[in-house]
Scaffold this active site. Sequence first.
Site, PDB file in Angstrom:
ATOM      1  N   GLY A 179     -58.543  35.912  -3.579  1.00  0.00           N
ATOM      2  CA  GLY A 179     -59.808  36.334  -2.960  1.00  0.00           C
ATOM      3  C   GLY A 179     -60.200  37.586  -3.037  1.00  0.00           C
ATOM      4  O   GLY A 179     -60.726  38.100  -3.995  1.00  0.00           O
ATOM      5  N   SER A 180     -60.132  38.445  -2.158  1.00  0.00           N
ATOM      6  CA  SER A 180     -60.523  39.787  -2.200  1.00  0.00           C
ATOM      7  C   SER A 180     -59.612  40.552  -2.848  1.00  0.00           C
ATOM      8  O   SER A 180     -59.796  41.838  -2.926  1.00  0.00           O
ATOM      9  CB  SER A 180     -60.673  40.324  -0.837  1.00  0.00           C
ATOM     10  N   CYS A 181     -58.093  40.086  -2.809  1.00  0.00           N
ATOM     11  CA  CYS A 181     -57.146  40.879  -3.258  1.00  0.00           C
ATOM     12  C   CYS A 181     -57.395  41.143  -4.851  1.00  0.00           C
ATOM     13  O   CYS A 181     -58.378  40.316  -5.775  1.00  0.00           O
ATOM     14  CB  CYS A 181     -55.942  40.111  -3.159  1.00  0.00           C
ATOM     15  N   VAL A 182     -56.480  42.005  -5.419  1.00  0.00           N
ATOM     16  CA  VAL A 182     -56.879  42.173  -6.751  1.00  0.00           C
ATOM     17  C   VAL A 182     -55.453  41.934  -7.575  1.00  0.00           C
ATOM     18  O   VAL A 182     -54.540  41.866  -6.890  1.00  0.00           O
ATOM     19  CB  VAL A 182     -57.220  43.458  -7.277  1.00  0.00           C
TER      20      VAL A 182
ATOM     21  N   GLY B 202     -60.847  40.794  -6.255  1.00  0.00           N
ATOM     22  CA  GLY B 202     -61.840  41.780  -5.618  1.00  0.00           C
ATOM     23  C   GLY B 202     -63.276  40.978  -5.102  1.00  0.00           C
ATOM     24  O   GLY B 202     -64.113  41.537  -5.305  1.00  0.00           O
TER      25      GLY B 202
END
Lengths: 129, 174
Positions: B27-30, B94
């Site tokens: 999701g917002s992780c890379v 991201g």
Amino acid sequence: MPAASAIKVMVVDDQTSMRAMIRRALQDLGFKDIRDKPGAVEALPAVKTDRVHLIISDYNMPDMDGLQFLEAVRADPVIGKTVFIMLTGSADREVVQKAAALGVNNYVVKPFAPAALKEKIERVFGELT
Amino acid sequence: MMRRIPIVQGEHAVVAEPGVIISTLLGSCVAVCLQDPVARVGGMNHFLLGEPTEGLGDRVGQERYGVHAMELLINRMMQQGAARNRLRAHLYGGANIIAGLGAIGSSNAAFARRFMETEGIAVGRCELGGTKARKVEFMPYEGRVRSSVVADAPPPVLNIKPLTPPDDGDVELF
């Protein structure tokens, strides 16, 4: 109580981003006289010609690792007593024991908060101002 | 027969053999996929930069997770024969998918780009940002990578292990 600003530091890590991060952490703690090198091969002659009070070195580096670097520093009659703090990974328990046998002053496990770095430095130098 | 290695936040995997897929859901992780095409060693990590429980006022704290995750991945690849100057990266994730979390995905994406630039690592594919979750599959030995948009919803939370500093007091020497 030593002033952090009076302590000359050499930071050694093969990762540019890590060196930059450690520099910022040290600056936040009041250190002003900081130099860095991307490897022990470069750092060893540098600390022989421009002596520092404190070496903060990663363990896991190509060419010459942190233990070899520590051993070389301790074997030098001029810089042999330089304070040496090793940065290790969480799985490097054996490395810490070897470093202790070689005369490391302290170690910090990555990832670390600036407070942890400060605590380990103060255990060697005393409370920083 | 392909072998699959799924990873979640805080984990990484390195592979130097054919027929292995490392996969993750972002999701917002890379996730950074790194490969040395000569040594045919590659790996993937999955990191969330922000640490919600601490470090909000700590300018170093926000990035130490990503920096550390990258160091772990690179070190393990080098132990298996990769050379730093041959590394090539593909960047994914991201996304800003959860309203109210601000632009955490964007800051993660910016970190990933900045890290590769600082370390001099060439970037191949770069699918960062947006508002949707992604599934990433990487075949390190073959150097192949593919991603697909999963859904509008954030990915399910699987066994999240935050990257907290390990207990460094277990080897008490001083």
